[in-house]
Design a protein around this motif. Structure first.
Motif, short mmCIF file in Angstrom:
data_model
loop_
_atom_site.label_atom_id
_atom_site.label_comp_id
_atom_site.label_asym_id
_atom_site.label_seq_id
_atom_site.Cartn_x
_atom_site.Cartn_y
_atom_site.Cartn_z
N VAL A 8 0.85 -1.20 0.00
CA VAL A 8 0.00 0.00 0.00
C VAL A 8 0.88 1.24 0.00
O VAL A 8 0.65 2.18 -0.76
CB VAL A 8 -0.98 0.00 1.20
CG1 VAL A 8 -1.73 1.32 1.31
CG2 VAL A 8 -1.96 -1.17 1.10
N VAL A 9 1.92 1.24 0.83
CA VAL A 9 2.83 2.39 0.88
C VAL A 9 3.61 2.52 -0.42
O VAL A 9 3.82 3.63 -0.91
CB VAL A 9 3.77 2.29 2.10
CG1 VAL A 9 4.79 3.42 2.09
CG2 VAL A 9 2.98 2.32 3.40
N ALA A 10 4.01 1.39 -0.99
CA ALA A 10 4.75 1.43 -2.26
C ALA A 10 3.88 2.01 -3.38
O ALA A 10 4.37 2.72 -4.25
CB ALA A 10 5.22 0.02 -2.64
N GLU A 11 2.60 1.74 -3.32
CA GLU A 11 1.66 2.25 -4.33
C GLU A 11 1.41 3.75 -4.14
O GLU A 11 1.28 4.49 -5.10
CB GLU A 11 0.35 1.49 -4.23
CG GLU A 11 -0.70 1.91 -5.20
CD GLU A 11 -0.47 1.43 -6.62
OE1 GLU A 11 -1.02 2.06 -7.55
OE2 GLU A 11 0.26 0.45 -6.81
N ALA A 59 2.00 6.10 4.23
CA ALA A 59 2.98 5.92 5.29
C ALA A 59 2.60 6.69 6.56
O ALA A 59 2.72 6.18 7.67
CB ALA A 59 4.37 6.36 4.81
N GLY A 60 2.11 7.90 6.41
CA GLY A 60 1.73 8.71 7.56
C GLY A 60 0.59 8.10 8.34
O GLY A 60 0.57 8.17 9.58
N ARG A 85 3.07 -7.81 6.11
CA ARG A 85 1.84 -8.30 6.77
C ARG A 85 0.61 -7.71 6.10
O ARG A 85 0.68 -6.67 5.47
CB ARG A 85 1.82 -7.88 8.24
CG ARG A 85 3.01 -8.34 9.04
CD ARG A 85 2.95 -7.79 10.45
NE ARG A 85 3.22 -6.34 10.43
CZ ARG A 85 3.05 -5.56 11.45
NH1 ARG A 85 2.58 -6.02 12.58
NH2 ARG A 85 3.33 -4.28 11.37
N THR A 86 -0.50 -8.37 6.31
CA THR A 86 -1.76 -7.80 5.84
C THR A 86 -2.17 -6.67 6.79
O THR A 86 -1.75 -6.64 7.95
CB THR A 86 -2.89 -8.84 5.79
OG1 THR A 86 -3.17 -9.29 7.12
CG2 THR A 86 -2.54 -10.00 4.87
N PHE A 129 5.60 -0.12 8.44
CA PHE A 129 5.34 -0.43 7.04
C PHE A 129 6.62 -0.76 6.30
O PHE A 129 6.59 -1.11 5.13
CB PHE A 129 4.63 0.74 6.35
CG PHE A 129 5.40 2.02 6.39
CD1 PHE A 129 6.34 2.33 5.43
CD2 PHE A 129 5.17 2.93 7.42
CE1 PHE A 129 7.05 3.51 5.49
CE2 PHE A 129 5.87 4.12 7.49
CZ PHE A 129 6.81 4.41 6.51
N CYS A 130 7.74 -0.68 6.96
CA CYS A 130 9.03 -0.90 6.32
C CYS A 130 9.54 -2.31 6.61
O CYS A 130 9.37 -3.22 5.81
CB CYS A 130 10.02 0.15 6.79
SG CYS A 130 11.62 0.04 5.99
#
Length: 87
Positions: free
Chosen positions: A12-15, A20-21, A36-37, A30-31
């Motif tokens: 999700v963050v990569a997209e 991220a916030g 994980r889901t 998230f890193c």
């Protein structure tokens, strides 16, 4: 982007980096633990997955906010940007 409890946090963050916030405010890594889901991460942090998904959706769908396509950047440019912005 369709975000569900089965969506992978890091993906999700990569997209969309703005996610991220939302994860940071919820205390979700998230890193290093981004594989994980959302459902699993929320369960471990005792956070409502539905509320987090709502926040993610609102953040990502902000009108007028342009999305930068970081995936198209050369690696050296991306590395400099990450270092300049986050370190």
């Amino acid at each position: 982007m369709n975000i569900t409890k089965e969506s992978i946090v890091g993906a999700v963050v990569a997209e969309d980096y703005r996610a991220a916030g939302v994860f940071e405010r919820a205390g979700i890594d998230f890193c290093c633990r981004g594989n994980r889901t959302i459902g699993s991460a929320c369960e471990q942090k005792h956070v409502s997955a539905d509320e987090l998904i709502s926040q993610l959706t609102q953040t990502i769908n902000v009108a007028g906010d342009t999305k930068v396509d970081y995936a198209s950047w050369p690696l050296d440019q991306l590395a400099r940007h990450i270092e300049d912005k986050h370190h």
